[in-house]
Motif scaffolding. Structure first.
Motif, PDB file in Angstrom:
ATOM      1  N   VAL A  28       9.334 -15.861   8.824  1.00 57.03           N
ATOM      2  CA  VAL A  28       9.112 -14.426   8.976  1.00 57.03           C
ATOM      3  C   VAL A  28      10.440 -13.742   9.266  1.00 57.03           C
ATOM      4  N   ASP A  29      10.478 -12.471   8.956  1.00 56.07           N
ATOM      5  CA  ASP A  29      11.642 -11.669   9.290  1.00 56.07           C
ATOM      6  C   ASP A  29      11.733 -11.544  10.806  1.00 56.07           C
ATOM      7  N   GLU A  30      12.938 -11.624  11.309  1.00 61.07           N
ATOM      8  CA  GLU A  30      13.151 -11.600  12.754  1.00 61.07           C
ATOM      9  C   GLU A  30      12.682 -10.296  13.398  1.00 61.07           C
ATOM     10  N   ARG A  31      12.609  -9.231  12.611  1.00 55.52           N
ATOM     11  CA  ARG A  31      12.242  -7.927  13.159  1.00 55.52           C
ATOM     12  C   ARG A  31      10.761  -7.829  13.519  1.00 55.52           C
ATOM     13  N   LEU A  52       9.317 -19.816  11.424  1.00 64.06           N
ATOM     14  CA  LEU A  52      10.758 -19.816  11.643  1.00 64.06           C
ATOM     15  C   LEU A  52      11.297 -18.406  11.458  1.00 64.06           C
ATOM     16  N   HIS A  53      12.261 -18.030  12.277  1.00 66.48           N
ATOM     17  CA  HIS A  53      12.821 -16.687  12.226  1.00 66.48           C
ATOM     18  C   HIS A  53      13.939 -16.644  11.200  1.00 66.48           C
ATOM     19  N   VAL A  54      13.890 -15.663  10.303  1.00 66.89           N
ATOM     20  CA  VAL A  54      14.906 -15.486   9.272  1.00 66.89           C
ATOM     21  C   VAL A  54      15.382 -14.040   9.335  1.00 66.89           C
ATOM     22  N   SER A  62      19.598 -16.490   1.087  1.00 70.24           N
ATOM     23  CA  SER A  62      19.356 -17.919   0.808  1.00 70.24           C
ATOM     24  C   SER A  62      20.015 -18.799   1.867  1.00 70.24           C
ATOM     25  N   GLY A  63      21.170 -18.396   2.367  1.00 76.24           N
ATOM     26  CA  GLY A  63      21.819 -19.133   3.458  1.00 76.24           C
ATOM     27  C   GLY A  63      21.003 -19.080   4.731  1.00 76.24           C
ATOM     28  N   GLU A  64      20.400 -17.929   4.998  1.00 75.40           N
ATOM     29  CA  GLU A  64      19.543 -17.788   6.178  1.00 75.40           C
ATOM     30  C   GLU A  64      18.293 -18.662   6.060  1.00 75.40           C
ATOM     31  N   ILE A  65      17.727 -18.718   4.866  1.00 75.13           N
ATOM     32  CA  ILE A  65      16.540 -19.557   4.657  1.00 75.13           C
ATOM     33  C   ILE A  65      16.901 -21.025   4.824  1.00 75.13           C
ATOM     34  N   ALA A  68      17.312 -21.781   8.486  1.00 76.17           N
ATOM     35  CA  ALA A  68      16.011 -21.878   9.158  1.00 76.17           C
ATOM     36  C   ALA A  68      15.322 -23.195   8.826  1.00 76.17           C
ATOM     37  N   LEU A  69      15.431 -23.651   7.582  1.00 74.56           N
ATOM     38  CA  LEU A  69      14.794 -24.913   7.199  1.00 74.56           C
ATOM     39  C   LEU A  69      15.441 -26.118   7.876  1.00 74.56           C
ATOM     40  N   LYS A  70      16.736 -26.020   8.173  1.00 75.01           N
ATOM     41  CA  LYS A  70      17.432 -27.128   8.827  1.00 75.01           C
ATOM     42  C   LYS A  70      17.247 -27.125  10.338  1.00 75.01           C
ATOM     43  N   SER A  71      16.693 -26.042  10.870  1.00 71.68           N
ATOM     44  CA  SER A  71      16.480 -25.964  12.311  1.00 71.68           C
ATOM     45  C   SER A  71      15.167 -26.653  12.677  1.00 71.68           C
TER      46      SER A  71
END
Length: 145
Positions: A28-31, A52-54, A62-65, A68-71
């Motif tokens: 989901v979007d962090e907002r 997961l927060h994105v 894509s870097g943010e996704i 989040a997937l690696k967290s």
């Protein structure tokens, strides 16, 4: 009219459960994080599928996704001091599981103040198995017999 409203409420709850059980990961979007518990309900949180927060307002989405997937999300089990870290899947190779577990424990130790001294035991477990110990600290306790 009340029966219809109750029926819609039950259907909405069932739809949330189906949605939760259908996918492994939610983002989901962090907002909108503050309003998530009200929208998703307790079923998502009980199943350990907290989204997961994105940050979707960044240029490199894509870097943010990928970040989040690696967290990983630390979830508490019960009322004690136990935590659950998802580290892999049954389909993973043994070497990949070992590497993931070592990485997760290393990152957890970085978050805890005394590090590895604060971890008493590490277990590996699937949804349907008993917990198998893979690490147990040698706690110096004296017992009287």
């Amino acid at each position: 009219k009340q029966w219809y409203q109750r029926r819609v409420a039950i259907t909405a709850g069932e739809l949330k459960r189906v949605l939760c059980d259908t996918y492994d990961v939610f983002m989901v979007d962090e907002r909108i994080v503050p309003i998530l518990p009200r929208w998703l309900g307790s079923y998502f949180y009980r199943k350990g599928k907290v989204p997961l927060h994105v940050k979707l307002n960044k240029k490199d989405v894509s870097g943010e996704i990928n970040r989040a997937l690696k967290s990983f999300m630390i979830t508490s089990i019960g009322k004690g001091s136990c935590v659950c870290l998802p580290c892999g899947r049954v389909s993973f190779e043994n070497e990949q599981l070992i590497e993931n577990i070592q990485s997760a424990v290393k990152q957890l130790c970085a978050k805890l103040k005394p590090g590895m001294k604060n971890i008493q035991a590490v277990y590996i477990k699937t949804d349907d198995s008993v917990a198998l110990p893979i690490y147990n600290s040698a706690v110096a306790t004296k017992f009287k017999i």
